[in-house]
Motif scaffolding. Structure first.
Motif, PDB file in Angstrom:
ATOM      1  N   PRO A 289       0.774  -1.241   0.000  1.00  0.00           N
ATOM      2  CA  PRO A 289       0.000   0.000   0.000  1.00  0.00           C
ATOM      3  C   PRO A 289       0.809   1.298   0.000  1.00  0.00           C
ATOM      4  N   MET A 290       2.144   1.256   0.004  1.00  0.00           N
ATOM      5  CA  MET A 290       2.891   2.496   0.239  1.00  0.00           C
ATOM      6  C   MET A 290       3.167   3.318  -1.025  1.00  0.00           C
ATOM      7  N   GLY A 291       3.264   2.645  -2.159  1.00  0.00           N
ATOM      8  CA  GLY A 291       3.504   3.378  -3.406  1.00  0.00           C
ATOM      9  C   GLY A 291       4.966   3.574  -3.768  1.00  0.00           C
ATOM     10  N   SER A 345       2.298 -10.885 -12.506  1.00  0.00           N
ATOM     11  CA  SER A 345       1.645  -9.617 -12.822  1.00  0.00           C
ATOM     12  C   SER A 345       0.266  -9.882 -13.427  1.00  0.00           C
ATOM     13  N   SER A 346      -0.435  -8.805 -13.746  1.00  0.00           N
ATOM     14  CA  SER A 346      -1.730  -8.937 -14.422  1.00  0.00           C
ATOM     15  C   SER A 346      -2.126  -7.575 -14.971  1.00  0.00           C
ATOM     16  N   PHE A 347      -3.253  -7.551 -15.691  1.00  0.00           N
ATOM     17  CA  PHE A 347      -3.759  -6.283 -16.212  1.00  0.00           C
ATOM     18  C   PHE A 347      -4.838  -5.691 -15.297  1.00  0.00           C
ATOM     19  N   SER A 348      -4.951  -6.236 -14.072  1.00  0.00           N
ATOM     20  CA  SER A 348      -6.026  -5.790 -13.177  1.00  0.00           C
ATOM     21  C   SER A 348      -5.864  -4.342 -12.734  1.00  0.00           C
ATOM     22  N   LYS A 349      -4.626  -3.875 -12.594  1.00  0.00           N
ATOM     23  CA  LYS A 349      -4.416  -2.513 -12.093  1.00  0.00           C
ATOM     24  C   LYS A 349      -4.156  -1.529 -13.217  1.00  0.00           C
ATOM     25  N   THR A 350      -3.730  -2.047 -14.363  1.00  0.00           N
ATOM     26  CA  THR A 350      -3.415  -1.154 -15.478  1.00  0.00           C
ATOM     27  C   THR A 350      -4.602  -1.012 -16.422  1.00  0.00           C
ATOM     28  N   ARG A 402      -0.009   5.461 -20.856  1.00  0.00           N
ATOM     29  CA  ARG A 402       0.520   6.838 -20.833  1.00  0.00           C
ATOM     30  C   ARG A 402      -0.530   7.799 -20.287  1.00  0.00           C
ATOM     31  N   ARG A 403      -1.767   7.620 -20.747  1.00  0.00           N
ATOM     32  CA  ARG A 403      -2.834   8.552 -20.350  1.00  0.00           C
ATOM     33  C   ARG A 403      -3.160   8.423 -18.856  1.00  0.00           C
ATOM     34  N   VAL A 404      -3.374   7.174 -18.398  1.00  0.00           N
ATOM     35  CA  VAL A 404      -3.805   7.042 -16.997  1.00  0.00           C
ATOM     36  C   VAL A 404      -2.678   7.396 -16.020  1.00  0.00           C
ATOM     37  N   ARG A 405      -1.441   7.144 -16.438  1.00  0.00           N
ATOM     38  CA  ARG A 405      -0.297   7.491 -15.599  1.00  0.00           C
ATOM     39  C   ARG A 405      -0.346   8.982 -15.244  1.00  0.00           C
ATOM     40  N   GLY A 434       4.098   5.859  -8.391  1.00  0.00           N
ATOM     41  CA  GLY A 434       3.332   5.260  -9.463  1.00  0.00           C
ATOM     42  C   GLY A 434       2.044   4.703  -8.871  1.00  0.00           C
ATOM     43  N   GLY A 435       1.140   4.263  -9.746  1.00  0.00           N
ATOM     44  CA  GLY A 435      -0.107   3.683  -9.260  1.00  0.00           C
ATOM     45  C   GLY A 435      -1.039   4.733  -8.697  1.00  0.00           C
ATOM     46  N   TYR A 436      -1.945   4.300  -7.819  1.00  0.00           N
ATOM     47  CA  TYR A 436      -2.986   5.227  -7.356  1.00  0.00           C
ATOM     48  C   TYR A 436      -3.414   4.970  -5.918  1.00  0.00           C
TER      49      TYR A 436
END
Ligand SMILES: Cc1ncc(COP(=O)(O)O)c(C=O)c1O
Length: 509
Positions: A289-291, A345-350, A402-405, A434-436
């Motif tokens: 959870p820290m990022g 990994s997966s595409f769940s977060k991207t 690129r856009r969501v980043r 990174g991430g959200y």
């Protein structure tokens, strides 16, 4: 107390005394004094000190590369490396065609303290709490700061949805028979190409497709351990990986973790000396959870530690492609010489969690992983794999990332500002790379489990800190998500949260 125990005890005590930074510097990961400093580190140090002294403040433009070359009599690449270093520390940011600017980071509230988990392997609890979180749905008009869900309304997702519809309409028969248990070759080819961005050279045969990353983590844990074994994890850590440890009948050795540099390698080494740890499970890039993103040097050292203790690393890279850094940070897998790193990994977060497309690059454990994956769920449904493969091949995935980043980075800066404005002064927060999601550490007297219940009734949902500990620690912490809400909604949520926090403070007084 034996010698090793004394050292471990000393380390944890020193963490308690908040001297972790000193330890870290002594580690040699960062500067060890002027003598051993490289030229670019000196330039970076000068700039860092100027920022600390207030000569440059958030939003200020920094000197051009050419100016610094002349000023320090160094090469262009030295200055570029210095700027890259400061970018990695999130102190500055590059703006296309405009140069380098001081980032928000320099005006942040304090960072969370280095964590202080239990000093021994433990059984993971918390399933009821995790289940409650998984079952909880935010009301339509409530502000959802709880679930780590990507932004799924971005227009850049449209090509994927179109392809899914097209496949369902015209090629649905493809989805009926059994497919390849390692996953569609078309997808694995695209995944191998994608892996190049994180420094990995993989062949499609090196990959096994899974139903999301959760299955990947679970399969990998079972492939490299026996019941009763000990697995080292960051603390705090993603609750799903800890529940995977629990259901595989393993014990978790929680390792102190810093909100900026990640897992403490010194603490890990002490734990490795003391306990027969079988594997290390880490999320070193855009951690949940820290990022944080562990510096590349630290990732290399982590790999070398695994080599010297002859154990494997399960690397969770689920958020890696939405790092704010460009090019994206390298994975530990990219340093893997002997196949001891199992990358999940997966595409769940991207992209979206509902498509359930994940993968493992299992290194030398390929056969065992394939076997366990087969026993776990046989093969994965074909159509989502084909749709994602097409999304990557057509360039849609890169455009979307690129856009969501950018959106997420703006979301982070906005959330940080809101917290700074509305939460009590002693609040500490992480500053994700990174991430959200970000980690908030409140006054020790605040109970975020109570807070979560209170604010749910008030229309705001949060993930309370104990979910991220094996045994329910971090009761004054919480994880907040900043992916989906508009600024107005987010501001409303944070104000509301601040009201409940202040109510708790009043009651304590
Ligand atoms: C760090 C991390 N790993 C793995 C997962 C599980 O991912 P998936 O939905 O692909 O199974 C999550 C989901 O929240 C996560 O945050």
């Amino acid at each position: 107390m034996g010698k090793k125990e004394t050292v471990w005890h000393y380390f944890v005590l020193s963490v308690w005394e908040n001297r972790w930074h000193v330890q870290y510097e002594r580690d040699g990961c960062y500067q060890i004094g002027d003598k051993k400093m490289k030229l670019y580190e000196k330039v970076a140090k000068g700039l860092r000190e100027s920022m600390e002294a207030g000569l440059f403040i958030a939003g200020d433009k920094l000197p051009s590369i050419r100016q610094l070359v002349i000023e320090h009599s160094v090469s262009i690449s030295t200055v570029q490396q210095a700027y890259h270093q400061l970018e990695m520390e999130a102190l500055i940011e590059a703006r296309p065609k405009s140069g380098y600017f001081v980032s928000q980071r320099s005006v942040l509230p304090a960072q969370p303290e280095t964590s202080r988990p239990a000093q021994r392997p433990i059984d993971v609890s918390q399933w009821q709490e995790v289940l409650e979180l998984l079952l909880s749905k935010a009301g339509d008009d409530s502000v959802q700061l709880q679930h780590a869900m990507p932004n799924m309304s971005a227009p850049t997702l449209k090509p994927l949805l179109k392809k899914m519809t097209e496949l369902m309409r015209h090629q649905v028969a493809l989805s009926l028979p059994y497919g390849d248990i390692k996953g569609s070759l078309v997808l694995r080819e695209q995944l191998a190409k994608l892996a190049l961005n994180s420094g990995c050279s993989l062949h499609p045969d090196d990959l096994v497709v899974t139903s999301g990353c959760q299955e990947g983590l679970s399969v990998c844990l079972r492939a490299v351990t026996e019941p009763g074994d000990i697995v080292a994890v960051e603390s705090p850590s993603f609750y799903g990986s800890m529940q995977a440890i629990k259901t595989a009948n393993l014990k978790a050795m929680e390792i102190p973790t810093h909100s900026e540099h990640g897992l403490s390698l010194e603490a890990l080494e002490l734990a490795l000396e003391q306990w027969p740890i079988k594997a290390i499970l880490v999320t070193p890039t855009c951690n949940n959870p820290m990022g944080y993103t562990m510096p590349e040097e630290a990732k290399k050292r982590l790999y070398q530690l695994a080599q010297s203790y002859d154990i494997c690393i399960i690397e969770d890279d689920i958020y890696g492609d939405i790092s704010y850094q460009s090019p994206r940070p390298k994975t530990i897998k990219s340093f893997d010489e002997d196949g001891r790193v199992l990358l999940c990994s997966s595409f769940s977060k991207t992209v979206a969690p509902g498509i359930r497309v994940g993968w493992i690059a299992p290194g030398r454990y390929r056969d065992k992983v394939t076997h366990i994956k087969y026993v776990s769920s046989s093969m994965c449904p074909l159509l989502p794999q084909l749709a994602v493969a097409d999304f990557i091949k057509s360039g849609g995935y890169h455009r979307h990332s690129r856009r969501v980043r950018l959106l997420y980075k703006q979301g982070r800066d906005h959330l940080v500002q809101s917290i700074k404005e509305h939460f009590p002064d002693d609040t500490r927060i992480s500053f994700p790379q990174g991430g959200y999601i970000l980690w908030v550490e409140l006054n020790k007297k605040i109970d975020t489990v109570k807070l979560a219940t209170q604010c749910k009734a008030g229309g705001v949902s949060i993930a309370a800190g104990p979910l991220f500990s094996a045994t329910g620690k971090y009761r004054s912490c919480m994880r907040l998500n900043f992916s989906e809400q508009t600024e107005i909604e987010r501001e409303k949520g944070i104000r509301q949260l601040a009201v409940y926090i202040n109510q708790q403070i009043q009651l304590i007084k």
